[in-house]
Design a protein around this motif. Structure first.
Motif, short mmCIF file in Angstrom:
data_model
loop_
_atom_site.label_atom_id
_atom_site.label_comp_id
_atom_site.label_asym_id
_atom_site.label_seq_id
_atom_site.Cartn_x
_atom_site.Cartn_y
_atom_site.Cartn_z
N SER A 196 34.30 -24.94 -20.78
CA SER A 196 33.37 -24.08 -20.01
C SER A 196 32.37 -23.38 -20.91
O SER A 196 32.09 -22.18 -20.73
N PHE A 197 31.90 -24.08 -21.90
CA PHE A 197 30.96 -23.53 -22.87
C PHE A 197 29.97 -24.64 -23.19
O PHE A 197 30.25 -25.81 -22.96
N PRO A 198 28.82 -24.27 -23.75
CA PRO A 198 27.86 -25.33 -24.04
C PRO A 198 28.32 -26.27 -25.15
O PRO A 198 28.85 -25.81 -26.16
N LYS A 252 31.24 -15.56 -23.62
CA LYS A 252 32.47 -15.14 -22.93
C LYS A 252 33.50 -14.53 -23.89
O LYS A 252 34.71 -14.75 -23.74
N ASN A 309 31.59 -30.52 -19.51
CA ASN A 309 31.39 -29.11 -19.21
C ASN A 309 32.07 -28.85 -17.85
O ASN A 309 32.21 -29.75 -17.03
N ASP A 310 32.46 -27.59 -17.59
CA ASP A 310 33.16 -27.31 -16.33
C ASP A 310 32.33 -27.63 -15.08
O ASP A 310 32.87 -28.00 -14.04
N THR A 311 31.01 -27.54 -15.19
CA THR A 311 30.18 -27.85 -14.02
C THR A 311 30.23 -29.34 -13.70
O THR A 311 30.32 -29.74 -12.54
N ILE A 326 29.12 -23.31 -10.82
CA ILE A 326 30.23 -22.45 -11.20
C ILE A 326 29.70 -21.03 -11.08
O ILE A 326 28.63 -20.72 -11.61
N GLY A 331 31.18 -16.74 -15.82
CA GLY A 331 29.83 -17.19 -16.17
C GLY A 331 29.19 -17.88 -14.97
O GLY A 331 29.76 -17.92 -13.87
N ILE A 332 27.99 -18.40 -15.20
CA ILE A 332 27.30 -19.15 -14.14
C ILE A 332 26.75 -20.43 -14.77
O ILE A 332 26.35 -20.42 -15.93
N ASN A 333 26.72 -21.50 -14.02
CA ASN A 333 26.11 -22.73 -14.51
C ASN A 333 26.12 -23.76 -13.39
O ASN A 333 26.80 -23.57 -12.37
N GLU A 356 23.12 -25.97 -18.05
CA GLU A 356 23.24 -24.71 -18.81
C GLU A 356 22.20 -23.71 -18.28
O GLU A 356 21.50 -23.04 -19.04
N ASP A 389 22.67 -21.00 -17.21
CA ASP A 389 23.01 -19.65 -17.67
C ASP A 389 22.04 -19.12 -18.72
O ASP A 389 21.85 -17.92 -18.84
N GLN A 418 21.85 -15.59 -22.88
CA GLN A 418 22.27 -15.70 -21.48
C GLN A 418 21.81 -14.51 -20.62
O GLN A 418 22.61 -13.91 -19.90
N GLU A 460 22.56 -15.14 -16.93
CA GLU A 460 23.99 -14.99 -16.63
C GLU A 460 24.38 -13.51 -16.59
O GLU A 460 25.17 -13.08 -15.75
C1 BGC Z 1 28.64 -21.42 -20.26
C2 BGC Z 1 28.57 -22.73 -19.51
C3 BGC Z 1 29.58 -22.74 -18.39
C4 BGC Z 1 29.37 -21.52 -17.50
C5 BGC Z 1 30.35 -21.47 -16.34
C6 BGC Z 1 28.50 -20.26 -19.29
O1 BGC Z 1 28.68 -19.04 -19.95
O2 BGC Z 1 27.61 -21.35 -21.22
O3 BGC Z 1 28.78 -23.82 -20.39
O4 BGC Z 1 29.43 -23.91 -17.65
O5 BGC Z 1 29.49 -20.35 -18.27
O6 BGC Z 1 31.66 -21.40 -16.74
#
Ligand code: BGC
Length: 443
Positions: free
Chosen positions: A136-138, A154, A188-190, A209, A213-215, A245, A247, A274, A277
């Motif tokens: 869930s991160f870039p 995060k 990625n989670d999205t 998501i 976070g948001i994405n 991304e 966010d 961000q 976000e």
């Molecule tokens: C992250 C994204 C992730 C999103 C939702 C963001 O902070 O950069 O990679 O998809 O949060 O979890």
């Protein structure tokens, strides 16, 4: 009203939609340097719902690590057996190797716990087990199972991780722990959510998501992803899932940042990162509410002008408190005020609740901007079909009235006819199932 700038109408949202549309175009053609947007996932297929098999997957978010044995049963049905852990603040800010060893231990634990799902060769390490990773991160993906770790966010500030290949970081930890496990997919989670939701509803075309976070992710025509090398090797009508991304979209130039957003950003461990976000997601709404409330206190119109004990501490007011207030949950509300050792008047509660409503209504408006721009990018509105959006995340699922606030914005934007065709569906199966499905589709 101090939080005046939080109520945004259609005309105020328009420049943000335009800005996001512009960022889609530049992101699709600009090869990434460090922080990337519009990241190709190398996933060019969505599931049909009929896939079957058992896969191991790992899902890391801001708060939890989930390792799961996922059984895909066909007809859109799944069974997930998971192990859930939370990384301590020390793990989140320590040495990368220690962190990846901690994950490897959890993988080992689930293989032992769910041993019946693995054959004997796999249990004794003679046969490789595949793992789908949902991150869930870039990550700047270089293939379906490889990618460079970018700046995390995060609360994660791991040492010796940024810039390295994510699969390699896992494999090194698995070697240290003598585990015969190989990463066969990184998403990625999205992207994981889009694939997981498409397993239950194959018409899904946007995954969002909306949590800590948001994405968002969506399928883009490969011919439009001009930054992708060897585009010719794909079929002329091929599509690839893109991790937008979103966010990190936007800038001071067109995001309607208030003085509270700037204040929050300044006190954050990663300032200027961000910004969008920080205006909308679950990690930040509580703090924005607190900052606005502090102004009302200083003005003398809240808590008789006296700062409740501890309320002047940044991040002491989590977004979950806002849900409690907006839900008018009396017991929860007393609990919040006991925590700050204050006896509020009914006017205090009313005012604080109004701030929560305005902060979360702005979040709904800005999240709608992401939805609208993705509908526009794919021109989904001009088909007569339903537009299926899978949304995963606690802020969408549990924040009161979030769904109807988003719908109000869509209604204002598109009118009731088109909005009636937009289905905001809770995508309850996110990363774990998505990771497993992509591990399978990649096979
Ligand atoms: C992250 C994204 C992730 C999103 C939702 C963001 O902070 O950069 O990679 O998809 O949060 O979890």
């Amino acid at each position: 009203m101090i939080e005046q700038g939080f109520l945004l109408n259609k005309d105020q949202l328009k420049p943000i939609v335009d800005g996001f549309m512009h960022e889609f175009q530049t992101g699709l053609k600009t090869p990434s340097k460090g922080l990337a947007t519009m990241i190709p996932s190398y996933v060019t297929k969505l599931p049909t719902g009929e896939e079957q098999g058992t896969f191991l997957s790992m899902d890391l978010g801001g708060t939890h690590l989930r390792i799961a044995a996922v059984e895909l049963k066909g007809q859109g049905k799944t069974e997930v057996r998971e192990l859930k852990k939370s990384p301590s603040p020390e793990l989140k800010t320590g040495e990368g190797e220690v962190f990846f060893d901690w994950i490897a231990d959890a993988v080992q634990e689930i293989i032992a716990r769910e041993s019946l799902l693995f054959n004997e060769q796999q249990r004794n390490g003679k046969e490789t087990i595949s793992l789908g990773v949902c991150w869930s991160f870039p990550v700047d993906q270089t293939g379906v199972a490889s990618g460079t770790v970018l700046r995390m966010g995060k609360g994660f500030i791991l040492k010796n991780v940024e810039g390295k290949d994510l699969a390699e970081l896992f494999h090194a930890a698995f070697r240290r722990k003598n585990l015969n496990v190989v990463v066969t997919a990184i998403v990625n989670d999205t992207v994981g959510t889009l694939v997981a939701h498409a397993y239950t509803n194959p018409k899904c075309r946007i995954a969002l998501i909306f949590a800590t976070g948001i994405n968002a992710a969506y399928p883009e025509k490969v011919r439009n992803i001009t930054k992708l090398d060897d585009r010719e090797k794909y079929a002329s009508d091929a599509k690839m899932l893109i991790n937008t991304e979103i966010d990190i979209f936007g800038s001071e130039k067109y995001l309607p940042l208030t003085k509270f957003d700037l204040q929050l950003d300044k006190s954050h461990s990663q300032p200027k990162f961000q910004l969008y976000e920080k205006m909308v997601s679950g990690a930040y709404m509580g703090e924005l509410t607190r900052l606005i409330a502090m102004d009302y206190i200083h003005e003398g119109s809240l808590f008789e002008g006296k700062v409740p004990k501890g309320f002047d501490q940044a991040w002491c007011f989590p977004t979950a408190n806002m849900s409690t207030l907006e839900n008018n949950d009396h017991e929860g509300i007393s609990h919040i005020f006991n925590h700050f050792s204050v006896t509020p008047t009914s006017e205090d509660i009313e005012l604080l609740t109004r701030i929560c409503r305005n902060v979360s209504t702005r979040a709904a408006s800005l999240v709608s901007v992401a939805i609208i721009s993705l509908i526009e990018q794919q021109q989904l509105w001009n088909r007569q079909e339903h537009i299926i959006i899978g949304i995963n995340g606690s802020t969408f699922q549990y924040y009161p009235h979030m769904d109807s606030r988003i719908r109000n914005v869509l209604n204002e934007w598109y009118g009731t006819d088109t909005t009636g065709r937009i289905d905001l569906e809770v995508a309850s199966e996110g990363g774990s199932v998505g990771g497993a499905l992509i591990a399978m589709l990649a096979k």
